[in-house]
Design a protein around this motif. Structure first.
Motif, PDB file in Angstrom:
ATOM      1  N   LEU A 193       4.904  -4.613 -51.150  1.00 54.08           N
ATOM      2  CA  LEU A 193       4.056  -3.438 -51.327  1.00 54.08           C
ATOM      3  C   LEU A 193       2.709  -3.930 -51.827  1.00 54.08           C
ATOM      4  N   THR A 194       1.644  -3.624 -51.085  1.00 58.13           N
ATOM      5  CA  THR A 194       0.293  -4.048 -51.448  1.00 58.13           C
ATOM      6  C   THR A 194      -0.628  -2.845 -51.333  1.00 58.13           C
ATOM      7  N   VAL A 195      -1.139  -2.360 -52.488  1.00 57.40           N
ATOM      8  CA  VAL A 195      -1.954  -1.144 -52.483  1.00 57.40           C
ATOM      9  C   VAL A 195      -3.117  -1.276 -53.459  1.00 57.40           C
ATOM     10  N   TYR A 196      -4.145  -0.449 -53.213  1.00 53.85           N
ATOM     11  CA  TYR A 196      -5.395  -0.485 -53.983  1.00 53.85           C
ATOM     12  C   TYR A 196      -5.801   0.945 -54.306  1.00 53.85           C
ATOM     13  N   LEU A 197      -6.174   1.179 -55.575  1.00 49.35           N
ATOM     14  CA  LEU A 197      -6.607   2.501 -56.021  1.00 49.35           C
ATOM     15  C   LEU A 197      -8.123   2.456 -56.220  1.00 49.35           C
TER      16      LEU A 197
ATOM     17  N   VAL B 296      -1.318   7.047 -50.266  1.00 51.52           N
ATOM     18  CA  VAL B 296      -0.273   7.801 -50.946  1.00 51.52           C
ATOM     19  C   VAL B 296      -0.702   8.029 -52.389  1.00 51.52           C
ATOM     20  N   GLN B 297      -1.007   9.265 -52.711  1.00 45.22           N
ATOM     21  CA  GLN B 297      -1.456   9.619 -54.059  1.00 45.22           C
ATOM     22  C   GLN B 297      -2.664   8.776 -54.484  1.00 45.22           C
ATOM     23  N   GLY B 298      -3.522   8.454 -53.529  1.00 48.54           N
ATOM     24  CA  GLY B 298      -4.727   7.693 -53.820  1.00 48.54           C
ATOM     25  C   GLY B 298      -4.577   6.198 -53.671  1.00 48.54           C
ATOM     26  N   TRP B 299      -3.347   5.689 -53.623  1.00 51.05           N
ATOM     27  CA  TRP B 299      -3.111   4.266 -53.420  1.00 51.05           C
ATOM     28  C   TRP B 299      -3.208   3.958 -51.927  1.00 51.05           C
ATOM     29  N   ILE B 300      -4.107   3.055 -51.560  1.00 55.24           N
ATOM     30  CA  ILE B 300      -4.369   2.734 -50.157  1.00 55.24           C
ATOM     31  C   ILE B 300      -3.811   1.362 -49.831  1.00 55.24           C
ATOM     32  N   GLY B 301      -3.077   1.254 -48.735  1.00 60.43           N
ATOM     33  CA  GLY B 301      -2.529  -0.040 -48.328  1.00 60.43           C
ATOM     34  C   GLY B 301      -1.362   0.120 -47.385  1.00 60.43           C
ATOM     35  N   HIS B 302      -0.343  -0.697 -47.589  1.00 56.60           N
ATOM     36  CA  HIS B 302       0.843  -0.652 -46.727  1.00 56.60           C
ATOM     37  C   HIS B 302       1.991  -1.331 -47.449  1.00 56.60           C
ATOM     38  N   ASN B 303       3.198  -1.027 -46.994  1.00 54.69           N
ATOM     39  CA  ASN B 303       4.365  -1.754 -47.470  1.00 54.69           C
ATOM     40  C   ASN B 303       5.019  -2.452 -46.298  1.00 54.69           C
ATOM     41  N   GLY B 304       6.011  -3.272 -46.577  1.00 53.26           N
ATOM     42  CA  GLY B 304       6.652  -4.027 -45.509  1.00 53.26           C
ATOM     43  C   GLY B 304       8.113  -4.272 -45.798  1.00 53.26           C
ATOM     44  N   SER B 305       8.907  -4.368 -44.747  1.00 53.06           N
ATOM     45  CA  SER B 305      10.336  -4.641 -44.887  1.00 53.06           C
ATOM     46  C   SER B 305      10.798  -5.462 -43.698  1.00 53.06           C
ATOM     47  N   LEU B 306      11.404  -6.575 -43.985  1.00 48.12           N
ATOM     48  CA  LEU B 306      11.949  -7.469 -42.969  1.00 48.12           C
ATOM     49  C   LEU B 306      13.266  -7.986 -43.536  1.00 48.12           C
ATOM     50  N   PRO B 307      14.252  -8.311 -42.711  1.00 43.64           N
ATOM     51  CA  PRO B 307      15.516  -8.779 -43.276  1.00 43.64           C
ATOM     52  C   PRO B 307      15.310  -9.850 -44.350  1.00 43.64           C
ATOM     53  N   GLY B 308      15.695  -9.519 -45.572  1.00 45.70           N
ATOM     54  CA  GLY B 308      15.596 -10.450 -46.687  1.00 45.70           C
ATOM     55  C   GLY B 308      14.427 -10.223 -47.615  1.00 45.70           C
TER      56      GLY B 308
ATOM     57  N   THR C 125      -5.403  -2.896 -58.306  1.00 46.91           N
ATOM     58  CA  THR C 125      -4.563  -3.464 -57.244  1.00 46.91           C
ATOM     59  C   THR C 125      -3.149  -3.636 -57.759  1.00 46.91           C
ATOM     60  N   MET C 126      -2.171  -3.307 -56.908  1.00 45.91           N
ATOM     61  CA  MET C 126      -0.763  -3.523 -57.235  1.00 45.91           C
ATOM     62  C   MET C 126      -0.086  -4.247 -56.080  1.00 45.91           C
ATOM     63  N   VAL C 127       0.626  -5.308 -56.395  1.00 42.54           N
ATOM     64  CA  VAL C 127       1.394  -6.050 -55.403  1.00 42.54           C
ATOM     65  C   VAL C 127       2.815  -6.234 -55.938  1.00 42.54           C
ATOM     66  N   VAL C 128       3.794  -5.910 -55.119  1.00 38.52           N
ATOM     67  CA  VAL C 128       5.199  -6.098 -55.461  1.00 38.52           C
ATOM     68  C   VAL C 128       5.844  -6.895 -54.328  1.00 38.52           C
ATOM     69  N   LEU C 129       6.534  -7.972 -54.673  1.00 33.05           N
ATOM     70  CA  LEU C 129       7.217  -8.818 -53.690  1.00 33.05           C
ATOM     71  C   LEU C 129       8.671  -8.981 -54.110  1.00 33.05           C
TER      72      LEU C 129
ATOM     73  N   ARG D 272      -3.282  -9.887 -53.275  1.00 31.84           N
ATOM     74  CA  ARG D 272      -4.202  -9.271 -54.235  1.00 31.84           C
ATOM     75  C   ARG D 272      -5.598  -9.150 -53.617  1.00 31.84           C
ATOM     76  N   SER D 273      -6.062 -10.225 -53.009  1.00 32.53           N
ATOM     77  CA  SER D 273      -7.382 -10.218 -52.377  1.00 32.53           C
ATOM     78  C   SER D 273      -7.416  -9.299 -51.165  1.00 32.53           C
ATOM     79  N   TRP D 274      -6.359  -9.344 -50.353  1.00 33.71           N
ATOM     80  CA  TRP D 274      -6.311  -8.555 -49.125  1.00 33.71           C
ATOM     81  C   TRP D 274      -6.297  -7.062 -49.417  1.00 33.71           C
ATOM     82  N   ALA D 275      -5.659  -6.654 -50.508  1.00 36.64           N
ATOM     83  CA  ALA D 275      -5.605  -5.233 -50.843  1.00 36.64           C
ATOM     84  C   ALA D 275      -7.002  -4.641 -50.935  1.00 36.64           C
ATOM     85  N   LYS D 276      -7.891  -5.326 -51.607  1.00 32.61           N
ATOM     86  CA  LYS D 276      -9.266  -4.827 -51.753  1.00 32.61           C
ATOM     87  C   LYS D 276     -10.026  -4.931 -50.440  1.00 32.61           C
TER      88      LYS D 276
END
Length: 411
Positions: A356-360, A340-352, A366-370, A299-303
């Motif tokens: 998704l961490t993005v900021y508008l 992406v559509q104004g949301w700034i950040g990055h997503n990630g994928s690793l086995p398991g 801020t949106m974070v999905v784990l 959450r903090s890192w997104a901003k």
């Protein structure tokens, strides 16, 4: 390190803006919801402007929370994701923080908001930040050729650090090499140079800056540049120069397969069979995807990432100067970051795991999905499906990713 299935290897660390796939998922399973909507945050003294044609970000009332609950629970069922942690925050509008499903399929232990997660390609945002700090210090230049720092790179006299960070180098992605597959499946751990060797034998795919193509090779090279300039291991640079100044308490670049508790079990797909990938060694990801974090830190890192707290304004402006990646209107990739559509950040994928961490910026939202799986749904990233479900409710004019057509997943 446990062997990693070929399908998983190709999926891991490839989550980027060009891979944002949206289409209806179709299978169902059980869902458990935990947590509650937090109290609203104070109204800020100033607010970012909202475009005239934009629907204002809603107050995160119990009614809105109920809609989010239903949408996320439905997505969990359809994707068969074991468990999810979701956070949504907007100044003056409140917050939504909840967990869904289980952290361990064997024990049925619920997911919890304080759990650590492997964040895959979100690592790229930290690695590129460390590089840009060196730019600010005058120790490297974004338009320096990579050959100035690392010998033996195909086209090394022409490919710049900027093109590496922007995924426009033309270098072959080492994680697509068949021999890499074999070594990975045999349980080998890797050095950065070994990873590069798998890439370099293929030569270049296109001229520098001619195209966008997501490649983990780019970040391995930037990691080596950082080590050469600083004289310190990359993990030390990131932990001390990026993570600590950012005020992150549960984020780290590990030395090996260590994984601080509490954490959920992570599940990946091996030929249609779910496999526990929790303790797999991420050495093959290194600067491209080895890091660990949690909900509050992200959450903090997104901003911090989107607003450039750790960088000079001019450097942050260069970082955010995204170039279109094709396939998704309103989507572009900058320097280790997407918009992406104004949301700034990055997503990630690793086995398991997926994240998704993005900021508008215009809403300072801020949106974070784990998630504790990276298993695809009809060739799509489950984190993208969660992002779409959430943003369709709270930011209908900025739906992530905003296009419901299959696209080519980057390798």
């Amino acid at each position: 390190m446990n062997p990693i299935p070929v399908r998983v290897r190709r999926a891991a660390l490839a989550a980027a803006a060009a891979a944002l796939l949206i289409a209806p998922a179709g299978t169902a399973g059980a869902v458990f919801a935990h947590g509650a909507t937090a109290a609203p945050t104070p109204t800020p003294t100033t607010t970012a402007p909202v475009a005239a044609d934009d629907t204002p970000f809603p107050q995160l009332t119990p009614a809105v929370a109920a809609k989010l609950d239903a949408a996320i629970a439905k997505t969990l069922r359809e994707t068969k994701v074991p468990g999810a942690v979701v956070g949504l925050w907007a100044p003056g509008k409140g917050s939504y923080v909840k967990t869904f499903g289980v952290s361990d399929k064997a024990t049925k232990a619920p997911m919890a908001t304080d759990m650590n997660f492997r964040i895959g390609s979100e690592t790229k945002t930290f690695t590129v930040t460390a590089l840009l700090q060196l730019v600010d210090q005058g120790k490297v230049g974004l338009d320096d050729p990579i050959g100035k720092y690392v010998a033996g790179v195909p086209n090394g006299d022409r490919i710049t650090l900027r093109e590496l960070a922007g995924m426009r180098s033309g270098l072959y992605n080492y994680s697509e090499d068949p021999d890499f597959d074999k070594a990975l499946l045999a349980g080998q751990t890797f050095t950065p140079q070994q990873l590069l060797d798998y890439s370099f034998k293929h030569g270049v795919q296109f001229a520098p800056d001619a195209e966008f193509e997501y490649s983990n090779t780019n970040l391995i090279l930037l990691g080596l540049v950082i080590e050469k300039i600083t004289g310190r291991p990359l993990r030390q640079v990131i932990n001390e120069d990026v993570v600590k100044p950012a005020g992150l308490r549960h984020t780290l670049f590990p030395t090996g397969a260590e994984y601080p508790r509490p954490h959920p079990q992570g599940y990946t797909d091996d030929g249609g069979k779910s496999v526990d990938a929790t303790d797999w060694d991420p050495s093959w990801a290194w600067a491209a995807g080895a890091m660990i974090s949690d909900l509050e830190d992200l959450r903090s890192w997104a901003k911090t990432l989107a607003t450039g707290t750790l960088l000079k304004p001019a450097t942050q402006a260069q970082r955010l100067a995204v170039k279109p990646i094709g396939g998704i209107p309103g989507a572009g990739y900058g320097l280790g970051i997407f918009d992406v559509q104004g949301w700034i950040g990055h997503n990630g994928s690793l086995p398991g795991y997926e994240s998704l961490t993005v900021y508008l910026p215009q809403e300072r939202a801020t949106m974070v999905v784990l998630l504790n799986t990276d298993s695809l749904v009809d060739g799509q990233e489950p984190s993208t499906l969660f992002g779409e479900a959430i943003t369709s409710i709270v930011t209908p004019d900025h739906v992530y990713p905003g296009k419901k057509e299959p696209l080519t997943r980057p390798r």
